[in-house]
Design a protein around this motif. Sequence first.
Motif, mmCIF file in Angstrom:
data_model
loop_
_atom_site.group_PDB
_atom_site.id
_atom_site.type_symbol
_atom_site.label_atom_id
_atom_site.label_comp_id
_atom_site.label_asym_id
_atom_site.label_seq_id
_atom_site.Cartn_x
_atom_site.Cartn_y
_atom_site.Cartn_z
ATOM 1 N N ARG A 173 0.830 -1.208 0.000
ATOM 2 C CA ARG A 173 0.000 0.000 0.000
ATOM 3 C C ARG A 173 0.862 1.255 0.000
ATOM 4 N NH1 ARG A 173 -5.197 1.007 0.635
ATOM 5 N NH2 ARG A 173 -5.609 -1.191 1.150
ATOM 6 N N ARG A 174 1.906 1.258 0.803
ATOM 7 C CA ARG A 174 2.786 2.429 0.866
ATOM 8 C C ARG A 174 3.436 2.686 -0.486
ATOM 9 N NH1 ARG A 174 4.966 0.854 5.066
ATOM 10 N NH2 ARG A 174 6.899 -0.113 4.326
ATOM 11 N N ARG A 175 3.887 1.616 -1.141
ATOM 12 C CA ARG A 175 4.571 1.796 -2.412
ATOM 13 C C ARG A 175 3.601 2.268 -3.502
ATOM 14 N NH1 ARG A 175 7.854 1.967 -0.441
ATOM 15 N NH2 ARG A 175 9.100 0.106 -0.092
ATOM 16 N N ILE A 176 2.405 1.686 -3.535
ATOM 17 C CA ILE A 176 1.447 2.090 -4.561
ATOM 18 C C ILE A 176 0.952 3.506 -4.301
ATOM 19 C CG2 ILE A 176 -0.831 1.560 -5.543
ATOM 20 C CD1 ILE A 176 -0.103 -1.435 -4.980
ATOM 21 N N GLU A 177 0.806 3.878 -3.045
ATOM 22 C CA GLU A 177 0.453 5.269 -2.748
ATOM 23 C C GLU A 177 1.548 6.218 -3.226
ATOM 24 O OE1 GLU A 177 -2.299 6.556 -1.762
ATOM 25 O OE2 GLU A 177 -3.415 4.796 -1.130
ATOM 26 N N GLN A 178 2.796 5.776 -3.170
ATOM 27 C CA GLN A 178 3.875 6.611 -3.713
ATOM 28 C C GLN A 178 3.704 6.803 -5.218
ATOM 29 O OE1 GLN A 178 7.183 4.239 -2.145
ATOM 30 N NE2 GLN A 178 7.858 5.995 -0.935
ATOM 31 N N PHE A 190 -1.304 -6.599 -3.477
ATOM 32 C CA PHE A 190 -0.872 -5.610 -4.466
ATOM 33 C C PHE A 190 -2.057 -5.173 -5.324
ATOM 34 C CE2 PHE A 190 0.430 -4.876 -8.866
ATOM 35 C CZ PHE A 190 1.407 -3.901 -8.742
ATOM 36 N N TYR A 191 -2.775 -6.139 -5.878
ATOM 37 C CA TYR A 191 -3.882 -5.838 -6.777
ATOM 38 C C TYR A 191 -5.064 -5.242 -6.016
ATOM 39 C CZ TYR A 191 -0.966 -8.994 -9.499
ATOM 40 O OH TYR A 191 0.102 -9.588 -10.125
ATOM 41 N N ASP A 192 -5.232 -5.623 -4.748
ATOM 42 C CA ASP A 192 -6.315 -5.049 -3.946
ATOM 43 C C ASP A 192 -6.172 -3.531 -3.840
ATOM 44 O OD1 ASP A 192 -7.585 -7.466 -3.470
ATOM 45 O OD2 ASP A 192 -6.596 -7.804 -1.537
ATOM 46 N N VAL A 193 -4.956 -3.078 -3.562
ATOM 47 C CA VAL A 193 -4.748 -1.633 -3.454
ATOM 48 C C VAL A 193 -4.969 -0.962 -4.804
ATOM 49 C CG1 VAL A 193 -3.145 0.194 -2.778
ATOM 50 C CG2 VAL A 193 -3.118 -1.984 -1.570
ATOM 51 N N CYS A 194 -4.494 -1.598 -5.869
ATOM 52 C CA CYS A 194 -4.710 -1.037 -7.200
ATOM 53 C C CYS A 194 -6.200 -0.968 -7.527
ATOM 54 C CB CYS A 194 -3.965 -1.859 -8.247
ATOM 55 S SG CYS A 194 -2.163 -1.748 -8.118
ATOM 56 N N LEU A 215 -5.866 -14.279 -10.489
ATOM 57 C CA LEU A 215 -5.736 -12.824 -10.494
ATOM 58 C C LEU A 215 -6.759 -12.080 -11.330
ATOM 59 C CD1 LEU A 215 -1.843 -12.520 -10.718
ATOM 60 C CD2 LEU A 215 -3.287 -12.340 -8.678
ATOM 61 N N SER A 216 -7.400 -12.743 -12.275
ATOM 62 C CA SER A 216 -8.234 -12.010 -13.223
ATOM 63 C C SER A 216 -9.518 -11.458 -12.614
ATOM 64 C CB SER A 216 -8.567 -12.905 -14.426
ATOM 65 O OG SER A 216 -7.408 -13.148 -15.201
ATOM 66 N N ARG A 217 -9.764 -11.737 -11.353
ATOM 67 C CA ARG A 217 -10.925 -11.144 -10.688
ATOM 68 C C ARG A 217 -10.714 -9.653 -10.412
ATOM 69 N NH1 ARG A 217 -9.795 -13.871 -4.753
ATOM 70 N NH2 ARG A 217 -9.089 -11.979 -3.680
ATOM 71 N N HIS A 218 -9.479 -9.179 -10.496
ATOM 72 C CA HIS A 218 -9.176 -7.812 -10.081
ATOM 73 C C HIS A 218 -9.503 -6.812 -11.182
ATOM 74 C CE1 HIS A 218 -7.270 -8.724 -6.236
ATOM 75 N NE2 HIS A 218 -6.757 -9.789 -6.822
#
Length: 871
Positions: free
Chosen positions: A375-380, A402-406, A445-448
């Motif tokens: 989350r911290r990295r994706i927020e960056q 990773f994909y959840d935050v995206c 992963l394709s649910r995201h």
Amino acid sequence: MTNPASVVSPSPRLRQPLPVDWTLSLASVEAGVEVPIDRDKLTGLPATVPGCVHTDLLAADLIPDPYLAEHEPQTHWIGRCDWAYETRFELGPEALGQPHLELVFEGLDTVARVEVNGQEVGRSENMHRRYRFDLKPVAQPGSNTLRVTFDSPYRFAHQMQAKFGERPYTGLGSNPPLPHHMMRKMACNFGWDWGPQLLTCGIWRPAFIEAWGTARLGDAVPGVTRADPDHARVELAVEVIGDRQDATLHAILRDPEGDAVAEGFTQPPSDGPARLILDIDKPQRWWPLGYGKQPLYTLSLTLQHADGQTLDTTQQRVGLRTVELVTDSDPEPVAGLGQGETFHLRVNGQRVFCKGANWIPDDCFPHRVTPERYRRRIEQAIDVNMNMLRVWGGGTYEDHAFYDVCDERGVLVWQDFMLACACYPEASDYAAWVEAEARDNVARLSRHASLVLWNGCNENIMGAFEWPDFIDYVRQDGADWGLKYYLELFPRVVEELAPATPFWFASPYSGSMDRHPNANGYGNRHIWDVWNRHGDYRNYLGHFPRFASEFGYQGPPTWPTLTRAIPEDQRGWMSDTMQHHNKQNQGQQRALDRIADDFDGIDADTDPADVWFLATVNQCRALTLGCEWFRALSPWCGGALYWQFNDCWPVTSWAAVDGDGRPKMLWHATRRFFRDRLLTILPVDVTPSGQAPERMAVRLHNDTDRPWCENAQVQLRHIDGRVLEEHADRFDIPPRGTACLPVPADWPDAPGHLIFATTADDRAFYFFGRDRDIAYPTPIFDTRLETTADGCRLHVRTDQTVRDLYLLAERLDPDAQVHPQGITLLPGNTTIFEIKSTTHFTAEQLSHPNVLRYIGPSLPRVEHSLPTCSV
């Protein structure tokens, strides 16, 4: 008639965690390998799961930190040994009484033999997939032993190379000579041109026991095939495992407020997934960042037995959006660019310009990347206006976190399959590994909603056209090198399991094997001749890709990260340790060469702080020019993803965020060149490499849903601030559009002249000539410091033109954060630096030449003593 003794009472799935008290032991050592630690100390060590051998040995203080100094080679022996993890677990009647009892591993790295109570229950040969092993034949009431023995990845890769035959794998030659392509392991573990060689093994993702009755649920892919303002459709495919005969699947979709908006029932077929169609009126549509909101619906699935007993339930989030990859032929030539095929994404029918970067594993030991760190990295990334990350094909398929935050934040994900920079075997054994991996991850992963593109590989097709050893190999009669995966297997798997998600064959690829895969007019491009060959970053102006999916320019890590990793007596730019922390061949020297494109008097003996600063500035200037140019080429160009966003250890690389998670100066530059409305000064036309632009223009990109209409004030100035010429241009840019406003052709382009353009809320500069040829005036700064709730604010006013002004407060406090950075000022201008820090600074400390740095008349200009600060 059914035998009553065979009837099993249905019951829900039960998940039992494994204990936390694991041990690690050295199992065997490859002949000729010297183990520098007493074998007795490598037996029964406390171990962590999820984890790996390296971090367990680090925790036991048995190896030095491979991220520091030149310790990495001291740990290479670890990858040439076999290792065993052991624990004990309890099984009670609730689990043992179920028809199905399975040991589940979400990630084994990589070649493993799994034994329970001394009997083998399964094997792993792939880091990139999940495994389930049947415990029924070996389980016993009460205590059970579990042992997972990992083979040496070094030995296994070489064994597979002997089995399948040698194939090229070193790309352009900066990676270690280790056959990473011969096993299904994170390729960059073998070393890359930005990463160390850390051949580890371990149980790297969660492991647990599951007991279940007649049937259970597997992966569910909610394919969104329609998402209009009035109506959305979800074509749901759900994997059901076990006896489906008396089972019913119930699906219910709830909107973000929790209200049910669609539901359906079906009896799973005898084979294949259970399918349901869910129709939603007046949907709240999911949009990429900058294009709308990211509402997420909740999909609840229940598998029931005919007698009403619940067998299994799952929940996941769904974003209602459609996505298309548009690769249409140009109806006619585009002036100055030619004719080819488009390459851009449409989400909900809306074209999206993709602004972002490539993502690599955030740690060499990926189990250390927690949901909070993702989350911290994706927020960056979001903080600097990125709307896409490309998960690169030499790392891993990332965790759901990773994909959840995206999903939540609207960051699009371009997802590579994990094949990079190599010719891959197509033999049946290897192909089976690859297909199982592809099916597992597409289903997982394709649910995201954020995952909008599956991509076949990284640079493998380009290598077959450009790299001498690849060319020689693929031209052999009967040579297999992975092409069937990219052109046949992967598109088939995606079409079968996730047909609503687009697929592309490779990065780069031009859409046909009859064209060069890195052509300007087609597909997506990697642009590496600028850094690797032609050097001068101005050569980005000679490229006109339909989509730039990879290009980059090196820069060092932040100063606190560099000084943490490099001993003080080894910080000379060309020292052995500094070169060790730049994994590209001749990378440190190349940085000096690129600095020499613009500056005189910089060499290996220059103070490293000066070289660090100029290399940092160069990286910012290069990516600024490249990304601004590709944005100016919209709609011809559909996106710009630079290499790379993050790092996995302290290293000089192409990243914007360094290995300690600190934003580099490139990160600050990105915030400007990826802003929604961008004002730039660039050439009117494509400029071939090595040539100077013939005519300049004010070029604007409006990446918003609103028109942008106002005046641009344009001036020709002398470096001393005098206005030599000026005029105003009116522009009227539609939503998501661009404009090109040529400046007068008769404006002289002498060194020391600059073009200055302004709009109501932006400004841009273009300096004629190279820095060595510009007589920069010596500024006098007037500074004022004020205290804020979380730090302070430094006001800086200058009496002269100042280019690339940075406030390096991290030289005083490693945790200090400063915004903005890299500011250019004209005489009389003021900028305000916002500083977050617990350190109490003075204006004098922040004005010190080591701290307040800029491109000025005398470089190098560092004074070596720093002021002291109080906390």
